[in-house]
Scaffold this active site. Sequence first.
Site, mmCIF file in Angstrom:
data_model
loop_
_atom_site.group_PDB
_atom_site.id
_atom_site.type_symbol
_atom_site.label_atom_id
_atom_site.label_comp_id
_atom_site.label_asym_id
_atom_site.label_seq_id
_atom_site.Cartn_x
_atom_site.Cartn_y
_atom_site.Cartn_z
ATOM 1 N N ILE A 17 0.832 -1.202 0.000
ATOM 2 C CA ILE A 17 0.000 0.000 0.000
ATOM 3 C C ILE A 17 0.868 1.253 0.000
ATOM 4 O O ILE A 17 0.675 2.172 -0.808
ATOM 5 C CB ILE A 17 -0.943 0.013 1.219
ATOM 6 N N LYS A 41 -15.391 -1.333 5.678
ATOM 7 C CA LYS A 41 -14.122 -2.053 5.578
ATOM 8 C C LYS A 41 -13.942 -3.011 6.754
ATOM 9 O O LYS A 41 -13.430 -4.116 6.591
ATOM 10 C CB LYS A 41 -12.971 -1.040 5.525
ATOM 11 N N SER A 101 -4.489 -10.332 3.655
ATOM 12 C CA SER A 101 -3.235 -9.862 4.252
ATOM 13 C C SER A 101 -2.938 -10.602 5.549
ATOM 14 O O SER A 101 -1.773 -10.856 5.881
ATOM 15 C CB SER A 101 -3.314 -8.350 4.508
#
Length: 343
Positions: A17, A209, A278
């Site tokens: 990111i 999220k 992740s």
Amino acid sequence: MNTQDPMRICIAGAGAIGGTLAVRLAAAGHQVSVLARGKTLQTISERGLTLHDQHGVTHARPAASERPDFGVQDVIFVCAKSQDMAALLPQLKPLIGEQTVVIPTNNGVPWWYFHREGGRFDGAQVCAVDPQRVLEQAVPLTQLIGSVLFITAEVSEPGVIRSVNPHLIVLGEPSGEMSERLQRIRAAIEGAGIEARATDRIRDKLWTKIIANLSTNPLSVITQGTLEQLYGKPELREVVMQIMRETLLVASSYGARVDIDPLTFMQLGEAMGPFRTSMLQDLDRGRPLELAAIGDAVLEMAERFNVPMPISRAVISLARFRGEAAQLAQSSGAAPATVQAAA
């Protein structure tokens, strides 16, 4: 400073990111610096960063150091795991001036969630992510802007990042104010080829999220399942749905307006393909799992309203057991598993 002026931007943490942001912002003409260490720092210093995304192949050579010696910045993106924040944030002090804006990009419930929240818990503490108030004291809360990132990227090799999906960042002041600084930063990100939206209800997007992360990340650790499997296989999809329902109840208890159609959400998730979350990647590498912000903080918030979360609690506990076992194996010298794409 107007929206067209180049900005001094530091990226603290140069993973997938952080690397994506560094390349896109540097290519747009901003003065970008990267706070990194180890092999990542060496690679950036020697070869720079290369991003493969929907814009094609873009190369950038940002300034890089393991010390925060870049001078006062206009914006700092803190691209670190939640559990690494307590060690990282105090190091950023030399970069922070009176007008510096700090934008954490980590997953889960942020430590600043209740800052200027305006409800009955305004000013409360999220103990799971900041038990000693280290994060709260490291950066003035008035200089924070919240963010929710919808970016899927992976480091395919040192200094090389690949992303096949469109980039989206949602930004918002904790107070809900549509401030000039918020609009200026949004325009800078948009100008760098990343879709950027400013909202007066950043916590709504945070919960969207959080729901996605909590319903898939810990479960992927237990099952080793990809997003395609978690959302597609009936026996796993049902668990995902139950965790989503539990988390939606918590979100609504705090006044969040979460616009999620579960069926569409499942279909979109399955279409992501064989991507490993992740958290599953961290398991494979024997790294600490981001369970405090993604899991424990939600359980803590649920308890304030006596919202039961039996399925979520069980999955989080099992994931923690798997994570601790993986870290023990890593410390004993066991070789980490090969890691595929990030999600």
